[in-house]
Scaffold this active site. Structure first.
Site, PDB file in Angstrom:
ATOM      1  N   LYS A 156       8.912 -17.212 -10.337  1.00  0.00           N
ATOM      2  CA  LYS A 156       8.206 -16.073 -10.938  1.00  0.00           C
ATOM      3  C   LYS A 156       7.060 -16.585 -11.813  1.00  0.00           C
ATOM      4  O   LYS A 156       7.279 -17.464 -12.667  1.00  0.00           O
ATOM      5  CB  LYS A 156       9.196 -15.248 -11.770  1.00  0.00           C
ATOM      6  CG  LYS A 156       8.588 -13.977 -12.282  1.00  0.00           C
ATOM      7  CD  LYS A 156       9.589 -13.158 -13.049  1.00  0.00           C
ATOM      8  CE  LYS A 156       8.890 -12.029 -13.762  1.00  0.00           C
ATOM      9  NZ  LYS A 156       9.654 -11.510 -14.862  1.00  0.00           N
ATOM     10  N   ASN A 195       0.842  -1.195   0.000  1.00  0.00           N
ATOM     11  CA  ASN A 195       0.000   0.000   0.000  1.00  0.00           C
ATOM     12  C   ASN A 195       0.879   1.247   0.000  1.00  0.00           C
ATOM     13  O   ASN A 195       2.097   1.144  -0.023  1.00  0.00           O
ATOM     14  CB  ASN A 195      -0.953  -0.018   1.208  1.00  0.00           C
ATOM     15  CG  ASN A 195      -0.172  -0.144   2.496  1.00  0.00           C
ATOM     16  OD1 ASN A 195       0.611   0.722   2.850  1.00  0.00           O
ATOM     17  ND2 ASN A 195      -0.347  -1.275   3.187  1.00  0.00           N
TER      18      ASN A 195
END
Ligand code: PMT
Length: 400
Positions: free
Chosen positions: A289, A210
């Site tokens: 990934k 955030n």
């Protein structure tokens, strides 16, 4: 330890030979963390160059009440409002007399009339002038009006006289300014603060996080230390300088933050949960990934442990203060959190506005307890933090 981190100081330099020491005062204030802007009077300009003051303060020097350019950008009212403290050093006999009469015939005296900031006066003049009864009466009057007088030193003067009237040492001036911000409100208390955002890994290169910068939490840390508390910080992802006088524990995820808090919580008197902790994390972190393919991507999320709610329910719990970051139904939602998380108070901030809340330098908050809600109006996060800490000290630690 003296500190002026995040403090805004206007240094007024008036006409005394000691004005040549004013660049050093700027330096000493900056060493303690202050941002300094300088106003120089016509008399002051006779003894120190504007260029030196500008170079050292890293800001334009203000010297003219009628400067059109300054009036557009930062005129006398803006300067008066900007300052946390105004220090007049050196303060000449003439400037001191003008302050007594409330004159406003130059930028410095006008700013003094227009400010709500604390004012400190460091007189510097010939010993005979300093001993004059008019000077004594003038300083007494300024003191009665709430200004602080920084006592001049004793010794040999530029004119060859020996006596009282030398400008106080620049480091002492800076330290006395810093003393304005220290208290013993929370001395002997242990305070734990979480701050910043957490990062919840999706795969080795991606995460959910955030916009928390850590500014609010770091300002609180600073205010706690200024109030004499032993302060420990559990620091997530931040973009501000660390408060070096605190004990620091760095963490990445909400889980790390939970563990770090639990390890430290036993010895705490106050827990302030300012971190923007991720409510959710990916159920599984991919070991490798994740590659693109043509189908839509879905990440399954599970809930993180609620750190604040857990601490509030400990048998031997500290005073627990939460933050509520809200975008709608602000007070109502904050009250629900106060109750649900069983904390002693909650600080509500509106994170839908870009000029306050997340990642901004300013904030406006509501301080909410079971029976009360008080607004702390928009200001720098540092001032907001100091007001919060004063309230917490008065509410929860006054008699202990
Ligand atoms: O860091 P800045 O850029 O300066 O911004 C400051 C801030 C806006 C992040 C800060 O002032 C703030 O509001 N922090 C709390 C953000 C938040 O997560 O609010 P919330 O309403 O989701 O959570 C309520 C409380 O529970 C908070 O005290 C939070 O720290 C705590 N919590 C939340 C989830 C969780 N898993 N554990 C928790 O302890």
């Amino acid at each position: 330890m003296s500190d002026l981190t995040n403090k805004r100081i206007v240094l007024g330099v008036s006409g005394s030979i000691a004005a040549y020491k004013s660049p050093e005062i700027v330096r000493r204030l900056q060493d303690l963390g202050a941002e300094v802007r300088v106003i120089v009077t016509n008399g002051g300009r006779e003894f120190v160059s504007e260029r030196s003051l500008q170079t050292i303060s890293k800001n334009k020097v203000h010297d003219n009440l009628w400067d059109k350019e300054a009036e557009l950008a930062m005129g006398h009212i803006e300067l008066a409002k900007w300052a946390d403290v105004i220090i007049i050093a050196p303060a000449s006999a003439n400037t001191i007399a003008k302050l007594c009469h409330g004159r406003a015939d130059d930028l410095l005296t006008t700013v003094i009339l227009a400010t709500e900031a604390k004012i400190m006066i460091a007189p510097a003049m010939n010993q005979q002038m300093f001993a004059a009864s008019a000077m004594k009466d003038n300083l007494e009057l300024l003191q009665k009006r709430g200004m602080d007088i920084i006592k001049p030193g004793f010794g040999e003067q530029a004119c060859g006289d020996v006596g009282e009237g030398r400008l106080a040492d620049p480091l002492d001036i800076a330290k006395q300014a810093a003393d304005l911000f220290t208290s013993s409100l929370l001395s002997g208390k242990n305070i734990l603060i979480t701050l910043g955002g957490t990062k919840e890994s999706i795969d080795p290169v991606r995460f959910i996080s955030n916009h928390s910068s850590g500014k609010m939490g770091m300002a609180l840390a600073h205010a706690c230390i200024q109030a004499g508390a032993k302060t420990t910080l559990i620091v997530g992802s931040i973009s501000v300088d660390i408060e070096k006088r605190a004990e620091i524990i760095h963490v990445v995820s909400a889980e790390d933050m939970y563990k770090a808090v639990m390890k430290k919580i036993n010895s705490q008197d106050l827990f302030i949960s300012c971190a923007a902790v991720a409510d959710f994390k990916p159920k599984k972190m991919s070991k490798n990934k994740i590659k693109k393919n043509d189908s839509p991507m879905t990440i399954e999320l599970i809930e993180n442990k609620d750190i604040l709610a857990t601490v509030s329910q400990l048998e031997k719990k500290p005073i627990c203060i939460g933050f509520a970051a809200e975008t709608e139904n602000h007070i109502e939602n904050a009250r629900i959190k106060l109750k649900k998380k069983k904390c002693d108070a909650i600080i509500l901030n509106d994170v839908s506005k870009s000029e306050i809340g997340l990642n901004s330098n300013d904030n406006e908050v509501h301080f909410i307890t079971k029976n009360k809600s008080e607004i702390i109006e928009k200001n720098t996060k540092q001032i907001i933090a100091e007001k919060i800490i004063n309230k917490l000290a008065n509410y929860f630690f006054k008699s202990s």
